[in-house]
Design an enzyme around this catalytic site. Structure first.
Site, PDB file in Angstrom:
ATOM      1  N   GLY A   2       0.787  -1.240   0.000  1.00  0.00           N
ATOM      2  CA  GLY A   2       0.000   0.000   0.000  1.00  0.00           C
ATOM      3  C   GLY A   2       0.805   1.270   0.000  1.00  0.00           C
ATOM      4  O   GLY A   2       0.702   2.085  -0.915  1.00  0.00           O
ATOM      5  N   GLU A  22      -0.461   6.373  -0.796  1.00  0.00           N
ATOM      6  CA  GLU A  22      -0.835   6.889   0.526  1.00  0.00           C
ATOM      7  C   GLU A  22      -0.001   8.081   0.977  1.00  0.00           C
ATOM      8  O   GLU A  22       0.279   8.241   2.167  1.00  0.00           O
ATOM      9  CB  GLU A  22      -0.760   5.762   1.572  1.00  0.00           C
ATOM     10  N   ARG A  60      10.238   3.996  19.657  1.00  0.00           N
ATOM     11  CA  ARG A  60       9.154   4.492  18.816  1.00  0.00           C
ATOM     12  C   ARG A  60       7.946   4.839  19.680  1.00  0.00           C
ATOM     13  O   ARG A  60       7.520   4.057  20.531  1.00  0.00           O
ATOM     14  CB  ARG A  60       8.757   3.454  17.768  1.00  0.00           C
ATOM     15  N   GLU A 119      -3.258  -8.589  18.164  1.00  0.00           N
ATOM     16  CA  GLU A 119      -2.922  -7.772  19.333  1.00  0.00           C
ATOM     17  C   GLU A 119      -4.081  -7.694  20.325  1.00  0.00           C
ATOM     18  O   GLU A 119      -3.867  -7.507  21.512  1.00  0.00           O
ATOM     19  CB  GLU A 119      -2.518  -6.363  18.895  1.00  0.00           C
ATOM     20  N   HIS A 159      -4.373  -7.471   4.749  1.00  0.00           N
ATOM     21  CA  HIS A 159      -2.946  -7.636   5.067  1.00  0.00           C
ATOM     22  C   HIS A 159      -2.779  -7.762   6.566  1.00  0.00           C
ATOM     23  O   HIS A 159      -3.432  -7.054   7.341  1.00  0.00           O
ATOM     24  CB  HIS A 159      -2.149  -6.434   4.551  1.00  0.00           C
ATOM     25  N   GLU A 174       3.105 -11.357   6.544  1.00  0.00           N
ATOM     26  CA  GLU A 174       4.554 -11.270   6.716  1.00  0.00           C
ATOM     27  C   GLU A 174       5.148 -12.670   6.833  1.00  0.00           C
ATOM     28  O   GLU A 174       4.639 -13.516   7.554  1.00  0.00           O
ATOM     29  CB  GLU A 174       4.874 -10.475   7.992  1.00  0.00           C
ATOM     30  N   HIS A 206      11.610  -3.864   6.481  1.00  0.00           N
ATOM     31  CA  HIS A 206      12.185  -3.127   7.611  1.00  0.00           C
ATOM     32  C   HIS A 206      13.701  -2.980   7.491  1.00  0.00           C
ATOM     33  O   HIS A 206      14.322  -2.337   8.327  1.00  0.00           O
ATOM     34  CB  HIS A 206      11.829  -3.806   8.927  1.00  0.00           C
TER      35      HIS A 206
END
Length: 589
Positions: A262, A314, A345, A435, A471, A495, A524
């Site tokens: 995306g 995006e 982060r 999560e 995804h 992934e 990454h």
């Protein structure tokens, strides 16, 4: 679990250093104790605690648990530690029941977590005082510590300065500083009582009542529509096997179609221009023209590279949740509500404080423009209802299930708007489904049932020829493959490369009968993967997955990557796809 992998001597060394420096108490966080443990785990934990207390007899150890109630309460309270911290917010029923049945040891301190360390709402102090009153029958006040249910790193620092929020919302919030005030109030209520304390507790209730009466939480149109949808069974018009044939006839994609997830790189220029626009230094039309330029540049590049299914990139989006929250009713945003995500982060989650409502098309303009530039299909890109919910602070007056359905209803209207605008492939991303999975196994099936239902509610109204993608990333999905398939997306990308293809092995025992793309390289890393590296991963996946359902794509979005590495990696990915097509010669159509 501390010391469980040969690191016990290091833990002992640290504890000895703390003891020499005069430390009185050390807290050992073991939230894993609220999950189901085997007998070997319990024995290992006992050996660890015995080693600690023998090595540092002058140090007091507080074994802290949180997020749920203890599983092996009898075993844990018998451990040789000086205190045990329990969650009396999320684990209230289980922990209280255990104490009622088995009591609490007379040689230990109880840390009673009665203020929610994860939530952002002011606590109903009178309600939260009730377990403290009951605990007094089992634990004397000198061995009872009033505390938060977990660390306060999960919430922002303070509400002070959040002057942009509506008064009834702002007054209902409690961040870290305010939670400390709540602890002080509860402690006074337990120790002192009296009219002043009662008035203080009552004031908290008045605040919550003001928000509950607000227009934002009483959208009858939304509540009635969602109640109607929740009573229905969200199903696509035809089963996947029939949709697949219809979609192949429409799209005529090659074998092993290539696409991306995306987002494309957001350069320093893109980020700077967005700030200029947000500060009002760039007019809306000037900013929109800049975004169109970025979209056109990357559509042309995708065509030149040879990707089969394109995306608009995006460039107008800062964050995959914030972008949608800003366009939906029921959301609020703080100025300084930063919390740690992982490592260094930080993120600033939106607040879902009211009924969520669709207020107009959110992604149609940019996606339609991208599609106008090419004959190849362009995917519409949305964040799914469960991910938006799990990556936001949510209201507590209704269930998370109901919040998910409100989000699904709003996003369904965006899916329908994209389809009406001529977008025939739509990706609804759900990277955060896992999560939200409850820690207790007994609660997981219920969560997955309504999470899948929310996704289907979002996507079920499209035509059979419209291809729904999703995804997922960031975590292990081996034990929820059935739920993923039940979402009934036509294509899912997951992934794989970061885990070195470990997920592929799960498909040896769990068949998957829909379109699937296992990421062929790790986004990454700035490293450009070789063609052979990607074909090797694809070959391995095709040992257990059907070639005529397999897609080729990166692991995740490319927002954080640079231009050169992105272009080079995608060229190699397309080259790998061409080699795989020649090798397998799959007939499509």
């Amino acid at each position: 679990m501390a010391g469980s992998t040969g690191s016990l001597p290091l833990y002992v060394q640290i504890l000895e250093e703390l003891e020499r420096e005069g430390t009185a108490w050390v807290q050992l966080d073991e939230p894993i104790l609220v999950t189901k443990l085997g007998d070997a785990d319990v024995r290992r934990l006992r050996r660890i605690c015995e080693a600690f207390t023998a090595s540092v007899p002058g140090l007091k150890l507080m074994l802290q648990t949180y997020f749920e109630s203890l599983e092996a309460y009898r075993d844990v309270i018998s451990l040789p530690v000086h205190g045990i911290g329990l969650d009396f917010v999320h684990g209230l029923a289980g922990n209280l029941s255990a104490i009622r049945a088995l009591g609490f040891p007379a040689d230990k301190v109880l840390g009673a977590g009665v203020i929610d360390g994860r939530g952002i709402w002011k606590a109903p102090l009178r309600t939260q005082k009730a377990p403290l009153d009951e605990l007094a029958a089992y634990v004397p006040s000198e061995r009872l510590i009033v505390q938060t249910s977990c660390s306060l790193l999960h919430v922002p620092v303070t509400v002070q300065g959040e002057t942009d929020l509506a008064p009834e919302l702002r007054e209902s919030l409690a961040f870290a500083d305010e939670k400390l005030d709540e602890l002080a109030s509860l402690t006074r209520a337990v120790n002192e009582g009296g009219a002043r304390v009662d008035a203080e507790l009552q004031a908290y209730e008045w605040v919550s009542q003001a928000l509950s009466r607000s227009e934002a939480r009483n959208r009858q149109d939304i509540q009635q529509a969602v109640a109607t949808l929740a009573a229905q069974d969200p199903q696509r018009g035809r089963p996947f096997a029939e949709r697949k044939a219809i979609q192949r006839e429409k799209w005529k994609s090659p074998a092993f179609p290539t696409t991306t997830i995306g987002a494309f790189p957001q350069s320093a220029e893109v980020r700077k221009v967005r700030q200029l626009w947000r500060r009002g230094e760039w007019a809306e039309e000037r900013y929109a023209e800049f975004i169109r330029e970025q979209i056109e540049r990357w559509v042309r590049l995708q065509e030149e590279i040879g990707l089969d299914v394109l995306v608009h990139g995006e460039f107008e989006r800062t964050d995959m949740v914030e972008f949608f929250g800003e366009k939906l009713a029921g959301f609020a945003f703080t100025r300084n509500g930063w919390v740690q995500s992982y490592g260094s982060r930080c993120v600033k989650p939106p607040i879902i404080y009211g009924d969520v409502a669709f207020e107009g098309a959110m992604t149609v303009q940019e996606t339609k423009f991208a599609q106008s530039l090419t004959d190849r299909p362009v995917k519409g890109m949305l964040t799914g209802p469960i991910t938006i919910m799990n990556w936001s602070f949510v209201r507590e007056d209704i269930s998370r299930e109901r919040i998910a359905y409100q989000l699904a209803y709003a996003l369904r209207q965006e899916v329908e708007a994209l389809e009406k605008a001529g977008i025939g492939m739509i990706q609804v991303d759900e990277p955060a489904v896992r999560e939200g999975l409850p820690l207790k196994e007994t609660k997981q099936a219920e969560y997955l049932t309504w999470a899948v239902r929310a996704f289907r509610m979002t996507t079920c109204t499209v035509k059979d020829e419209t291809q729904i993608h999703t995804h997922m990333c960031y975590c292990d999905f081996h034990d929820m493959i059935d739920s993923i398939e039940a979402m009934d997306a036509d294509v899912i990308s997951i992934e794989t490369s970061k885990s070195h293809g470990e997920l592929i092995g799960d498909f040896e025992s769990n068949t998957y009968g829909k379109g699937i793309g296992l990421g062929v390289y790790d986004i990454h890393s700035p490293r450009v993967p070789g063609v052979g590296e990607m074909t090797g991963l694809i070959d391995r996946a095709l040992q257990v997955l059907s070639p005529d359902l397999f897609w080729i794509n990166p692991d995740c979005g490319l927002k954080t990557r640079g231009f050169e590495e992105t272009a080079a990696s995608l060229r190699n990915m397309v080259a790998a796809a061409q080699l795989i097509r020649e090798k397998y010669k799959v007939s499509i159509g």
